[in-house]
Scaffold this active site. Sequence first.
Site, PDB file in Angstrom:
ATOM      1  N   ASP A   1       0.875  -1.173   0.000  1.00 44.84           N
ATOM      2  CA  ASP A   1       0.000   0.000   0.000  1.00 44.84           C
ATOM      3  C   ASP A   1       0.912   1.224   0.000  1.00 44.84           C
ATOM      4  OD1 ASP A   1      -2.267  -1.594   0.239  1.00 44.84           O
ATOM      5  OD2 ASP A   1      -3.052  -0.525   1.992  1.00 44.84           O
TER       6      ASP A   1
ATOM      7  N   HIS B   1       0.153   0.754   7.507  1.00 44.33           N
ATOM      8  CA  HIS B   1       0.373   2.152   7.122  1.00 44.33           C
ATOM      9  C   HIS B   1       1.272   2.892   8.114  1.00 44.33           C
ATOM     10  CE1 HIS B   1      -3.573   1.684   4.715  1.00 44.33           C
ATOM     11  NE2 HIS B   1      -2.551   1.026   4.173  1.00 44.33           N
TER      12      HIS B   1
ATOM     13  N   ASP C   1       1.617   6.074   8.478  1.00 41.42           N
ATOM     14  CA  ASP C   1       1.273   7.446   8.854  1.00 41.42           C
ATOM     15  C   ASP C   1       0.567   7.585  10.194  1.00 41.42           C
ATOM     16  OD1 ASP C   1      -0.969   6.281   7.768  1.00 41.42           O
ATOM     17  OD2 ASP C   1      -1.249   7.776   6.189  1.00 41.42           O
TER      18      ASP C   1
END
Length: 369
Positions: free
Chosen positions: A198, A247, A249
């Site tokens: 991703d 992810h 972030d």
Amino acid sequence: MNVHAPLPEPLTERPVSSHNEWDPLEEIIVGRLEGSTIPSDHPVVTCNIPGMAARAQALAAGFRFPKFMVEPAQQELDAFIQVLERLGVKVTRPEPYNHKAKFSTPDWSSRGFCNSCPRDSMLVIGDEIIETPMAWPCRYFETHSYRPILKDYFRRGARWTAAPRPQLTDELFDPAFKLPEKGEPIRYILTEFEPVFDAADFFRCGRDIFVTRSNVTNAMGIEWLRRHLGEGYRIHEIKSRCPNPMHIDTTILPLGPGKILINPEYIYPDELPDILKKWDILVAPEPDPIEDRILKITSMCGKWLSMNILMIDEKRMIVDPHHTNMMRQVEKWGFEPIPVPFLHYAAFGGAFHCATLDVRRRGTLESYF
Ligand code: ABU
């Protein structure tokens, strides 16, 4: 400085041009909620959704998200877009899409999910936009809703690439996978059957790109990107202690050249790549707890979504006002937080960084290390 002052006129003619997470923002893709469908059941999906939401997801997989979840999130999204536009940022949107439609490959079938988070399915590196090979079967065709935008960028000169389309057959997933208990080594549900990643597992600092491996990004995916980008870029892997990583972030994010925000639960500074140890390491404060029962039950995300900040430029950033600890802390560090309420969006997979894809930031390709 007036935080609502528009940015100066764009200097670049390139439709896609973004080299890092902090140069002055000119154009951004913002996700959409229409047509959102609860993700189809699969171990790679459930292993990344927090307890209560995972149980609800398994029961309601393939149905549309209910109105009581969509409506407040939609209001927040509309207000967020207004703030971006007032700041002089061009906002581009994907097409509404019927994510409930069933689709098949020769090996499996699924319904879709949504396009709330363009950060995951496309990676912008300079003037190139790369469609990523995502591991969730329900996201297999997610970029189709962005194709009109991608074709427009391409016609205007952008480079447009799609990574090899993964097969997502059983060989990619470890059938014995269990989330690691506290103190156990981190492990992942993915095998190395084929490259998957991703885009939201990467962040960009000019010629240096950083990545965390996760339950949607394997070593082969990272290697595919490394070879694809070639000698002009260096990809560095960051070790995360997150037990269910998906992810980068909410784990570590640059806020400007020389400034890196870290999640103290997942990142141990002495384990960072050496080049990042030279930067100012800004330790994220404890997230303000979310007490609202519905928000807690429906969130697809962890508590560190407080870190999911979007930089407008090196000073200004979009932050949720619920996260007062974060707002105060970034002010102490010399930033200017722009408060935008966004807690309901967590039910669709993220906050400001996830919900967006910065396609144009004014600046050039540089080496910051
Ligand atoms: N897509 C980023 C959110 C992941 C998390 O729950 O931390």
